[in-house]
Write an enzyme that holds these catalytic residues in place. Structure first.
Site, PDB file in Angstrom:
ATOM      1  N   ASP A 136      15.688   5.088 -11.579  1.00  0.00           N
ATOM      2  CA  ASP A 136      16.669   5.043 -10.637  1.00  0.00           C
ATOM      3  C   ASP A 136      16.019   4.405  -9.076  1.00  0.00           C
ATOM      4  O   ASP A 136      14.713   4.923  -8.918  1.00  0.00           O
ATOM      5  CB  ASP A 136      17.345   6.374 -10.395  1.00  0.00           C
ATOM      6  N   LYS A 137      16.928   4.118  -8.357  1.00  0.00           N
ATOM      7  CA  LYS A 137      16.227   3.596  -6.991  1.00  0.00           C
ATOM      8  C   LYS A 137      15.384   4.740  -6.393  1.00  0.00           C
ATOM      9  O   LYS A 137      14.231   4.616  -5.806  1.00  0.00           O
ATOM     10  CB  LYS A 137      17.505   3.331  -6.208  1.00  0.00           C
TER      11      LYS A 137
END
Length: 282
Positions: A136-137
């Site tokens: 995930d970012k």
């Protein structure tokens, strides 16, 4: 900078193998890739001539594999402080900083981990790089990147078979009571939010194992391993039991000073898809 087709050399460790046996039985390469390699005459013998796929080969024979049509489309972007922790001719393991996406949403997108990796690969003279898993970012840590299509296919299948062990470290809100445990809750989309996931009886199987590393005053530091790789899995599971990851405001965590949540992929372990060497990168 001129870039070369992905290429690697492989020395046979068994006597009497044919190329077809090596690809289909030993490496379990997909039929489509095998067909493409055969049609393109992409495998060469030690003399530099296209190899005979039917001939039994002696142990120690070196074959050269080439992929003339294999190229990744990521826009190369200055890697800056890209940290590569392990690398050979087949793959690399690098550290993604928290706060950037693993890959762009479209072919000309920039500002992601894979844009930095592509610049690094081109600087080495290559033109192929594909991530095997994604983070995930907001999650920093280790990502495995394949440097040619055979490695990509083999690593993808290893991920599907849960043969790649991924270890994460997280700081969760509150004080967990159990020293260790397993969270087994199916995860599906949240129909009320475009990106959020939720525990759902109709979701996909998701299993997270954890143990406590340290108890702090108002939080707990844990290490977690995944049997599955669902989107936002660790974030959803710990939010569901009332201990969201610190800083993960999407799932109920309190905001941190830097705006990042406290989740990092700290270790990856797997058998090398080509050499079979056991790798553990931290």
């Amino acid at each position: 900078m001129k870039t070369a087709s992905p290429t690697f050399d492989y020395q046979l460790t068994e006597d009497g193998l044919t190329i077809e046996t090596l690809l289909q039985d030993k490496w379990e390469v997909g039929k489509k890739t095998v067909h493409q390699l055969r049609m393109a005459k992409s495998i060469y013998d030690p003399t530099g001539a296209p190899a005979d796929w039917r001939a039994p080969l002696e142990i120690g024979t070196v074959l050269r594999f080439t992929f003339p049509d294999a190229a990744s489309t990521y826009v190369p972007e200055d890697p800056g402080a890209l940290e590569v922790l392990w690398e050979d001719q087949h793959l690399l393991v690098a550290k993604k900083p928290a706060g950037i996406a693993t890959h762009p949403d479209h072919s000309d997108g920039t500002g992601t981990f894979m844009n930095r990796v592509m610049c690094y690969i081109q600087h080495e003279g290559g033109k192929y790089a594909e991530h095997v898993q994604r983070l995930d970012k907001g999650t920093g840590g280790l990502i495995v990147v394949a440097k040619h299509p055979i490695a990509k296919g083999l690593l993808d299948r290893m991920m599907e078979r849960n043969e790649v062990t991924r270890t994460y470290r997280a700081e969760v809100e509150g004080r967990l009571s159990r020293m260790r445990g397993s969270l087994k809750y199916p995860i599906g989309r949240d129909r009320h939010h475009p990106t959020r996931r939720r525990v759902s009886p109709n979701g996909q199987l998701a299993i997270t194992h954890f143990h406590i590393l340290e108890r702090l005053e108002n939080s707990t530091v844990i290490e977690a391993k995944l049997d599955t790789g669902r989107t936002h899995q660790i974030r959803v599971h710990f939010s569901h039991i009332g201990h969201p990851i610190k800083g993960d405001t999407l799932y109920g965590g309190t905001e941190t000073e830097d705006g990042h949540y406290r989740l990092t992929a700290v270790k990856v372990s797997f058998g090398h898809p080509i050499t079979k060497e056991l790798l553990t990168i931290e």
